[in-house]
Design an enzyme around this catalytic site. Structure first.
Site, mmCIF file in Angstrom:
data_model
loop_
_atom_site.group_PDB
_atom_site.id
_atom_site.type_symbol
_atom_site.label_atom_id
_atom_site.label_comp_id
_atom_site.label_asym_id
_atom_site.label_seq_id
_atom_site.Cartn_x
_atom_site.Cartn_y
_atom_site.Cartn_z
ATOM 1 N N CYS A 81 0.970 -1.022 -0.023
ATOM 2 C CA CYS A 81 -0.055 -0.116 -0.020
ATOM 3 C C CYS A 81 0.825 1.071 -0.098
ATOM 4 C CB CYS A 81 -0.897 -0.103 1.271
ATOM 5 S SG CYS A 81 -2.126 1.449 1.366
ATOM 6 N N CYS A 90 -3.168 -0.351 9.002
ATOM 7 C CA CYS A 90 -2.736 -1.387 8.987
ATOM 8 C C CYS A 90 -1.172 -1.221 9.515
ATOM 9 C CB CYS A 90 -2.318 -2.160 7.578
ATOM 10 S SG CYS A 90 -3.808 -2.520 6.631
ATOM 11 N N GLN A 273 -19.602 -8.668 11.196
ATOM 12 C CA GLN A 273 -18.005 -9.177 11.075
ATOM 13 C C GLN A 273 -17.299 -8.521 9.723
ATOM 14 O OE1 GLN A 273 -15.959 -10.306 13.129
ATOM 15 N NE2 GLN A 273 -17.501 -11.193 14.501
ATOM 16 N N ASN A 307 -26.041 -14.309 14.242
ATOM 17 C CA ASN A 307 -24.825 -14.753 13.424
ATOM 18 C C ASN A 307 -24.611 -16.182 13.679
ATOM 19 O OD1 ASN A 307 -22.768 -14.074 11.299
ATOM 20 N ND2 ASN A 307 -21.336 -14.601 12.984
ATOM 21 N N GLU A 323 -28.577 -10.517 24.141
ATOM 22 C CA GLU A 323 -27.717 -9.397 23.501
ATOM 23 C C GLU A 323 -28.189 -8.240 24.004
ATOM 24 O OE1 GLU A 323 -25.845 -6.459 21.598
ATOM 25 O OE2 GLU A 323 -25.496 -8.632 20.928
ATOM 26 N N ASP A 350 -28.075 -6.593 29.795
ATOM 27 C CA ASP A 350 -26.928 -6.082 29.970
ATOM 28 C C ASP A 350 -25.841 -7.146 30.513
ATOM 29 O OD1 ASP A 350 -24.537 -4.627 30.532
ATOM 30 O OD2 ASP A 350 -25.477 -3.225 32.010
ATOM 31 N N CYS A 397 -12.316 -11.399 20.018
ATOM 32 C CA CYS A 397 -11.431 -10.340 19.282
ATOM 33 C C CYS A 397 -10.315 -9.733 20.158
ATOM 34 C CB CYS A 397 -12.441 -9.337 18.706
ATOM 35 S SG CYS A 397 -13.341 -8.488 20.052
#
Length: 439
Positions: A81, A90, A273, A307, A323, A350, A397
């Protein structure tokens, strides 16, 4: 005459150092030592002698900015890039993909053993996909340049809040990258340029959806320009006000994505995602590890728009999704209806608070899956142990909070059976991982 002591002023000149990089952390950031202190430095590789400038000096460690690679490592490669040296999107393009994955895997194991005090099993094969044009979601920074009297569009500069203006991005889905230049041209024609925040671009199956943050009230002329832009580019366009309200400005389609034969609708502001193909592989692996049968009742925590919940519902007797965002709970319920799934229930809660008194929390479950945001799921882990499911799959994540939360399961009688990395974000320091625990 008495002489009063005046301490010398500390130098404001940044400290410049030279040292050797020893290793990489799980963010693909170089680590070395200088005068006994750990130095973290982006853009440097193990074995390299580097010159750097101290950015943030703490008692035990410091962060430094790379100024010169004196002795390059043999595995250093040229970034693909043109904006890589400046852009903060990145941070690992100077390293090959296999080396990026190896650094992240080593970091994952280290976090489990050092932070979680858990012996990691042999890692599962990395789930990989395309490493360019893979992002179907991005957030573009927008800034009005008072000196140039124009609006700039791009990403945040590395280690700074400044903006790097870009013409395109090779890790974005090509239609998203191609939209950047015409978007900049459109925004520079608006009277309300100073009131623009950021733009979120999402590639749905039906086309591109854009959510434009606008902190003021655009006049009719600006609205007409934005609608004309949306029509000319064939995109849906929404405005998001300062109070978070979202207004459709030009809407043609209901955005959705396909997953394992299902169609999942979403709306502006919903989480999906960023990497569609890896999401497909991730869900398939999670279902395989969890191993639900028609006799099992499954709890899906942090379920989003369904998902994992909806694919699980086709395997299990019943699935309960929980959720924290009410709008996404409603979307998950609608997704169940549109896919003809009647054995999934959804609740808003929550999950960082006390859930003991909630009706769904008093039910029994055979299996549990959870996919929390970066802060993790520490507050709910004790309740997961009390449910005593046969197996728990934790999708994360953030490997730091995954390692931390895993301690609760292990102390509660569970074993870490499988652990693996998903290359959801090639060329970045972000690490997606998955862990399986069994009683």
């Amino acid at each position: 005459m008495a002489q009063f002591f005046k301490p010398q002023k500390k130098s404001t000149q940044p400290q410049r150092i030279e040292f050797t990089v020893d290793s990489l952390d799980h963010h693909c950031v170089g680590i070395g030592r200088h005068q006994g202190k750990a130095i973290f430095i982006e853009g440097a590789l193990p074995g390299e002698q580097v010159k750097a400038r101290i950015l943030d000096d703490k008692k035990q460690y410091a962060h430094a900015a790379l100024q010169q690679v004196v002795t390059p490592a043999a595995n250093r490669i040229a970034p693909f890039c043109n904006h890589y040296r400046e852009c903060g999107g990145c941070n690992a393009q100077h390293l090959g993909e296999a080396d990026q994955q190896a650094a992240k895997e080593a970091g994952l194991v280290s976090l489990f053993e050092r932070l979680g005090q858990i012996k990691a099993p042999v890692l599962e094969p990395v789930l990989t996909g395309e490493s360019r044009a893979y992002r179907r979601v991005c957030r573009l920074a927008i800034k009005f340049d008072k000196n140039g009297r124009c609006t700039r569009v791009g990403f945040r500069r590395r280690q700074s809040n400044d903006l790097v203006e870009i013409e395109g991005c090779p890790v974005l889905a090509e239609p998203l990258s191609a939209l950047i230049a015409p978007l900049r041209e459109c925004l520079n024609r608006l009277k309300s340029q100073r009131e623009l925040g950021h733009a979120e671009l999402i590639q749905a199956e039906q086309g591109i959806m854009m959510l434009l943050r606008h902190t003021g009230r655009p006049n009719e002329a600006d609205r007409a320009l934005l609608v004309a832009f949306a029509k000319s580019q064939g995109i849906d366009l929404y405005l998001q006000a300062a109070d978070e309200r979202i207004e459709p400005l030009h809407q043609v389609f209901q955005p959705s994505y396909s997953l394992d034969g299902l169609s999942l609708a979403f709306a502006p502001g919903d989480f999906i995602q960023v990497n569609g193909p890896i999401n497909q592989s991730m869900v398939a692996q999670a279902l395989a590890w969890l191993g639900a049968s028609k006799d099992d009742k499954v709890l899906d925590l942090f379920c989003g728009i369904g998902n994992f919940t909806l694919p699980l519902a086709r395997q299990a007797r019943e699935v309960v999704g929980v959720e924290g965002d009410l709008a996404m709970v409603a979307r998950a319920e609608e997704n169940a209806r549109r896919n003809g799934i009647d054995n999934a229930r959804f609740y808003k809660a929550d999950l960082s608070g006390d859930i003991v008194g909630m009706s769904w929390a008093r039910e029994g479950f055979d299996l549990v899956l959870l996919d929390p945001a970066r802060p993790g799921a520490l507050e709910v882990m004790g309740h997961v142990v009390k449910l005593s499911p046969k197996r728990v799959v934790y999708v994360s994540c953030n490997p730091v909070t995954l390692a931390r939360d895993s301690q609760v399961l292990v102390k509660g009688g569970y074993r870490l059976v499988r652990l693996g990395m998903l290359d959801m974000f090639p060329h970045t320091g972000h690490l997606e991982s998955m862990a399986l625990f069994e009683q």
